[in-house]
Scaffold this active site. Structure first.
Site, short mmCIF file in Angstrom:
data_model
loop_
_atom_site.label_atom_id
_atom_site.label_comp_id
_atom_site.label_asym_id
_atom_site.label_seq_id
_atom_site.Cartn_x
_atom_site.Cartn_y
_atom_site.Cartn_z
N ASP A 137 43.49 21.79 55.06
CA ASP A 137 44.63 22.13 55.11
C ASP A 137 45.44 21.30 53.98
O ASP A 137 45.71 20.06 54.28
CB ASP A 137 45.20 21.86 56.58
CG ASP A 137 45.01 22.95 57.44
OD1 ASP A 137 44.37 23.84 57.14
OD2 ASP A 137 45.30 22.56 58.59
N ASP A 160 45.57 33.62 64.23
CA ASP A 160 46.15 32.32 64.47
C ASP A 160 46.70 32.42 66.07
O ASP A 160 47.48 33.31 66.29
CB ASP A 160 47.19 31.76 63.55
CG ASP A 160 46.92 31.58 62.30
OD1 ASP A 160 45.61 31.30 61.98
OD2 ASP A 160 47.76 31.55 61.08
#
Length: 271
Positions: free
Chosen positions: A136, A12
């Protein structure tokens, strides 16, 4: 022929206080801590036996900026396994530029929910194998969903969120997964906000619900704390790939150890 299960490390990436790209690790999409340099980490993972590698620009969508293509290009120079890049991809031109920078696949979340035709356009122009739809997901225990699953004795549904989990959409994950597959997505990359960074295991009810619904390959993400967690998501949920971050980043387990464990349990992996 039984397809091998893929083990995929993920970084990330965000911009640090000096304006440089840096890898961060957090919990529930929050409380991010500096973890390392993306290019150096990519190089290490390329040599680790990983099957693929994922690069996520975690604030590009929320901040409305473009993906860090210079960093993507530098990472691509070090990675000789399939590279998926996500974050800030909103248009066909964004897909083209990201692939040109060295990505083999693009992961699209907010951009596809805002413009679902982007899936069709991307698949037609670049091939379904290049188009990964990222979800998500967040658990909701109310009556506003379409598809319900039993979780800890309660009935819940899973909501798609956007902008790095910052905004709900009211869109049911199962409905969206079905639509994304019909529009030409080559893979689904399923993240759980509830499990993210906890190392308590994948969100099995979520992953199983998606895997039972679609025939498109599913990459399970969020919550992996051990090789046993990967075994569970492969056996109990039916995922095609297991993605993990912190357990690999901090050396708690190596990819080789993870694969050896899975192989010992009869799960097909590339050794």
């Amino acid at each position: 022929m039984t397809l091998t299960k893929r083990i995929i490390p993920c970084i990330d990436v965000d911009v640090d206080e000096n304006g440089d790209a840096a890898v961060y690790t957090g919990v529930n999409f929050e409380d991010l801590e500096y973890t390392g340099d993306p290019v150096e980490m990519a190089k290490a993972y390329n040599e680790s036996g990983a099957d693929e590698f994922v690069f996520l620009d975690i604030t590009a969508s929320a901040e409305g900026r473009e993906t860090m293509l210079d960093t993507v290009s530098a990472v691509a120079d070090e990675v000789f396994i399939p590279l998926t890049v996500g974050g800030g991809i909103r248009t066909r031109a964004d897909i083209k530029e990201t692939l040109r920078a060295g990505a083999d696949k693009v992961s699209i979340n907010s951009g596809a929910i805002a413009e679902p035709d982007l899936i069709n356009e991307g698949a037609a122009a670049f091939g379904s194998q290049c188009i990964v739809i990222s979800v998500d997901a967040r658990r909701r225990f109310d009556s506003e969903g379409e598809h319900y699953t039993e979780v800890d004795g309660e009935s819940c549904w899973f909501e798609c969120t956007v902008k790095g989990g910052r905004e709900g959409t009211g869109l049911d994950v199962i409905e969206w997964a079905t639509e994304a597959e019909e529009r030409g997505a080559g893979e689904l990359f399923v993240n759980s906000i509830d499990a993210d960074g906890t190392k308590d295991g994948y969100d099995i009810p979520l992953m199983k619900a998606v895997c039972d619904t679609v025939s498109t390959p599913v990459i399970a993400s969020s919550g992996c704390g051990s090789p046993e967690d990967m075994e569970e998501v492969f056996v109990d949920a039916g995922a095609d790939a297991g993605l993990a971050a912190s357990i690999f980043h901090f050396g708690e387990y190596s990819i080789a150890e993870t694969k050896e464990y899975l192989d010992s349990k009869g799960i097909p992996v590339r050794l």
